[in-house]
Write a protein that holds these residues in place. Structure first.
Motif, short mmCIF file in Angstrom:
data_model
loop_
_atom_site.label_atom_id
_atom_site.label_comp_id
_atom_site.label_asym_id
_atom_site.label_seq_id
_atom_site.Cartn_x
_atom_site.Cartn_y
_atom_site.Cartn_z
N ARG A 127 -6.75 2.49 2.05
CA ARG A 127 -5.28 2.58 2.12
C ARG A 127 -4.65 1.18 2.19
O ARG A 127 -3.71 0.87 1.45
CB ARG A 127 -4.88 3.41 3.33
N MET A 177 -4.28 0.70 12.13
CA MET A 177 -5.40 1.31 11.40
C MET A 177 -6.68 0.55 11.71
O MET A 177 -6.66 -0.58 12.17
CB MET A 177 -5.10 1.33 9.90
N ARG A 234 -0.61 9.06 12.08
CA ARG A 234 -0.88 7.85 12.84
C ARG A 234 0.29 7.62 13.81
O ARG A 234 1.46 7.80 13.44
CB ARG A 234 -1.04 6.63 11.91
N ASN A 285 1.16 8.05 5.80
CA ASN A 285 1.02 8.37 7.21
C ASN A 285 1.20 9.86 7.46
O ASN A 285 0.31 10.53 7.97
CB ASN A 285 2.03 7.55 8.04
N ASP A 321 -8.91 4.13 5.94
CA ASP A 321 -7.94 3.09 6.28
C ASP A 321 -8.16 1.85 5.43
O ASP A 321 -7.20 1.21 4.97
CB ASP A 321 -8.06 2.72 7.76
#
Length: 868
Positions: A350, A341, A505, A501, A347
């Motif tokens: 997260r 990330m 990703r 995810n 990101d």
């Protein structure tokens, strides 16, 4: 006997190793069941058992040069880091990590630095070898995704190796390629390299390209692909990339790259007509001021030609270190956040949620070269260096050493007690080494393998993840670092990869996050992704929001270094076959010192004549930043106008042997990777008054004006020495001080000395104008079993063995087979192929790395017969 399946700690091939312990003795062999190497090991891997002794190990914490217990060392680290953060803020602290760390260690370090200290200043020595490849992949695919496997190499129709001496740097993968070509003689191999290296042994075509011009070759290939009309333009920015390539005709490419038009055309035809093509690239591409663009130029031709996303095709960056890939996965580079990330709002939010932190770094940190510059300017006041040696490996290493000397707090986690970097440490943490560590690594093809412990922790050495967690607790972050076992660290890392995810990703190993400790202990090698939902990608999709792949427009740039009258040659640095990085592990293994035992300067015959050099002479190589001394090798494999010198030697193994003393700190603007492959230098012959070989039972303090190179010998100290001032007086005084009996032979410029005590050989010294050729095996044997007859002692004083001939320069390190032995087998025993030499002498039958040299000796012998 116990046998443990583990993974080699050297290059990114990631070979499986079977380590056996019987009565305290360790032996190793290749793991037939590991898919990376299928049982094969190179000479470094085969020598691993010789690296695990405790001589030279850092076994106890040290504080300000004094041994202390762990609580005191950890407490001091916590107190000093807290004080610096309180006064100067988190940006005044930095970590510098290593591809030698296991993934669990890397994860812990990244989490502490970015998540809880709150700065992005964790970078790694992977910045020096792989960061341009990372940028190339991310710009093209939207993620750091290596799209190829070793099986792709074996099933391709055309294998292009560019900026890669895989025969020496990735020998086991290279041998897989050799075998694949033997099975499929229609396979073509093209090597693109200014030097003719051992990798060219199987090449159908070698393009001796001008240094730094690779991008022009591949941009021209893109233009030629477009001219065929069979070009895929269904990628973001494809039109812009093709437009920028339009002027790169074959003629212009040939001029730019220093090649003939015919050679360029032939290579382009090879690529365009091959049904499948794969390009392997590494440091020769990455270590450049335009390395990222070179990577994208390679990726572009695979996208445009349709040689991507299917078996046998693609751009394949070969990782330099055993776990550089694992470091990339956890976010060990300053420009990454965690788990692939980025420093983007979604990101950042997260990762902060997952780690439960309000201190998360919000911006990228300092990349390696900038980081040490910031230390030098006093902006970064504390640096923790883990398992690496930046005082040797970074460019302009004099400046790096000055920065570390002035830094208020230097913490080093290390296996070795003495390295160029650890000499500047205020706090030293003893880390576990290979065979003692327990965790995972990821190889070049994204394959996760286990490194398993089969030896007890020596002294007070501890795992890197444990040391990091203990320092985190000292800083007040105990709850977030309360791991009891590396399995728990791995599980957290795997869970983060899949957190929120949903297939968006590329990096996802969440399918491994719920392994029990027993399942993790037994984990078989596995390639990611390993998600909970699926384990396959569509390689033809991108990992950006639009799902598109991108062709990056590339305008080829030359190198920043330019030859000029004062510095007329371009210096190329690189690896040699039997050594690794800065020799902390391999430099003390005698058989790994047999092939090349001191720094060399490989130079073309035209340049040797121009500068008055000859093979085996010494030379000084200098740039505006520094000087080094090397032994000359005149070779027509070297491109005129260029030099090649190994990167490994340092202040622990040589006086003035560091190549990075000469290299300027010029970096790629996108990746921060240094241009280590091209430095403008001059070379001058140096004929010292004498050269000699010194063997002793105990260390000898030499005058500081002498040049020396340390060489590994079991139980002894061995130095090759030379100088302009004589050393006889000092050696005689040393012998007199100890009361040793002496033998001396002196004739003209030759002076030899043996020193004895109670029938034991204590010291031997052989010197003359040129470096004397002495039988090293005889000398080593004499120290353990002294010759008894006067004739044998006189022979020893002459440096020769009356009982058997000298074997000469070692060619095969695996079985210690020398050049003279091989030549005798060719000339007297009739051996005419490497296979026949292997049957008689065993050379070339293990890792195969010496086969190109065996072929060269066979060619020389054939020429000699023809002339006679």
């Amino acid at each position: 006997m116990t046998q443990t399946r583990t993974t080699c700690p050297y290059c990114g091939v990631g070979c499986g190793v079977l380590a056996s312990v019987r009565d305290g003795e360790v032996s190793v062999q290749g793991d037939d069941a590991h898919p990376a190497n299928v049982g094969r090991l190179c000479v470094k891997g085969a020598s691993l058992a010789e690296t695990i002794g405790l001589t030279g190990r850092l076994l106890h914490p040290q504080l300000d040069g004094q041994p202390v217990r762990w609580p005191q060392a950890l407490g001091a680290a916590g107190d000093r880091l807290r004080a610096i953060i309180a006064e100067h803020g988190p940006q005044a602290v930095a970590f510098y990590a290593s591809g030698q760390l296991l993934t669990e260690d890397y994860y812990a370090a990244n989490k502490l630095m970015k998540g809880f200290i709150g700065a992005g200043n964790i970078d790694t020595n992977s910045r020096l070898c792989m960061s341009s490849a990372v940028i190339g992949y991310k710009r093209a695919f939207g993620a750091d995704v290596v799209p190829c496997s070793y099986e792709d190499v074996e099933c391709s129709d055309l294998v292009v190796l560019v900026g890669s001496n895989a025969a020496w740097a990735h020998p086991v993968l290279y041998q897989r390629l050799v075998q694949a070509k033997q099975r499929n003689p229609q396979m073509k191999v093209v090597v693109i390299d200014p030097r003719r290296t051992a990798t060219c042994d199987i090449a159908d075509r070698h393009l001796a390209i001008a240094p730094g011009t690779d991008a022009g070759l591949f941009v021209g290939l893109l233009q030629t692909i477009a001219e065929t009309g069979n070009v895929d333009t269904g990628f973001t920015d494809a039109d812009a990339a093709l437009e920028l390539a339009a002027g790169w005709t074959v003629t212009n490419v040939a001029d730019f790259c220093g090649l003939s038009v015919a050679d360029v055309q032939a290579f382009y035809l090879d690529f365009i007509t091959a049904p499948r093509a794969i390009t392997l690239y590494t440091m020769g591409i990455n270590q450049s001021s335009s390395g990222s663009d070179k990577c994208n130029a390679i990726i572009n031709v695979h996208l445009a030609s349709g040689k991507f996303g299917r078996a046998g095709c693609g751009p394949f960056s070969l990782t330099g270190q055993p776990n550089a890939m694992g470091g990339r996965e956890v976010g060990g580079l300053a420009t990454m956040l965690a788990a692939h990330m980025n420093f983007e709002p979604a990101d950042l939010a997260r990762v902060a949620r997952f780690w439960g932190t309000e201190r998360l770094a919000q911006t990228p940190g300092l990349m390696a070269v900038d980081l040490f510059s910031a230390i030098g300017r006093g902006e970064v006041k504390a640096v923790w260096i883990m398992g690496t040696n930046p005082a040797v490996s970074l460019p302009d290493s004099h400046a790096v050493s000055r920065a570390l000397a002035a830094c208020p707090l230097v913490i080093v986690s290390e296996v070795a007690a003495d390295t160029d970097t650890s000499r500047y440490a205020h706090i030293r943490f003893p880390a576990l080494g290979w065979g003692e560590k327990n965790g995972t690594v990821t190889n070049s093809e994204r394959r996760i393998s286990r490194q398993r412990a089969f030896l007890p922790a020596p002294g007070e050495a501890r795992a890197d993840w444990w040391i990091i967690a203990q320092v985190a607790k000292q800083l007040g972050f105990a709850a977030a670092f309360d791991w009891q076992h590396p399995h728990e660290v791995f599980s957290e890392h795997a869970a983060l990869s899949g957190y929120e995810n949903d297939g968006q990703r590329a990096f996802d190993i969440s399918g491994l996050s719920e392994l029990t400790r027993q399942q993790w202990d037994a984990l078989e090698p596995i390639r990611w992704p390993v998600s909970r939902g699926h384990n396959k990608w569509d390689l033809n999709r991108g990992w950006r929001g639009d799902g598109q792949l991108r062709m990056v427009p590339v305008a080829p740039q030359g190198m920043q270094a330019h030859a000029e009258p004062l510095y007329p040659l371009i210096l190329n640095s690189g690896r040699i076959r039997d050594q690794w990085h800065t020799m902390t592990r391999t430099g003390d293994v005698p058989r790994l010192m047999q092939h090349i035992a001191q720094p060399i300067a490989e130079i073309a015959p035209q340049d040797a004549a121009r500068f008055g050099l000859h093979s085996d002479a010494l030379a000084r190589i200098s740039s505006p930043r520094g000087v080094m001394v090397a032994r000359v090798v005149v070779s027509d494999s070297q491109r005129p106008g260029s030099l090649f010198t190994p990167m490994h030697w340092n202040d622990c193994f040589a006086r003035q042997g560091k190549i990075n003393n000469l290299v300027d700190a010029v970096v790629d603007p996108h990746s921060g990777q240094p241009e280590s492959k091209q430095t403008a230098v001059r070379i001058a012959a140096w004929q010292p008054r004498w050269q000699g070989e010194l063997y002793s039972r105990t260390p000898v303090n030499l005058p500081t004006h002498l040049h020396w190179w340390r060489k590994a010998v079991p139980g002894l100290h061995h130095l090759t020495v030379c100088g302009d001032s004589l050393i006889q007086t000092e050696l005689l005084a040393l012998c007199q001080h100890h009361g040793w009996q002496i033998q001396v032979a002196s004739l003209g410029e030759t002076w030899h000395l043996l020193a004895w005590h109670q029938g034991q050989l204590m010291l031997g010294f052989w010197s003359s104008r040129a470096l004397p050729e002495v039988d090293a095996s005889l000398i080593v044997r004499a120290f353990s079993d002294a010759p008894q007859t006067l004739m044998a002692r006189h022979a020893l004083l002459g440096g020769r063995d009356l009982a058997r001939p000298a074997v000469g320069k070692i060619v095969c390190s695996c079985f210690s087979v020398g050049e003279k032995t091989i030549i005798e087998a060719i000339e007297k025993q009739g051996c005419s192929t490497p296979g026949e030499l292997g049957k008689m002498l065993k050379c070339g039958t293990n890792c195969g790395s010496c086969i190109p040299e065996l072929k060269a000796l066979l060619v020389c012998a054939e020429r000699k017969v023809m002339i006679s």
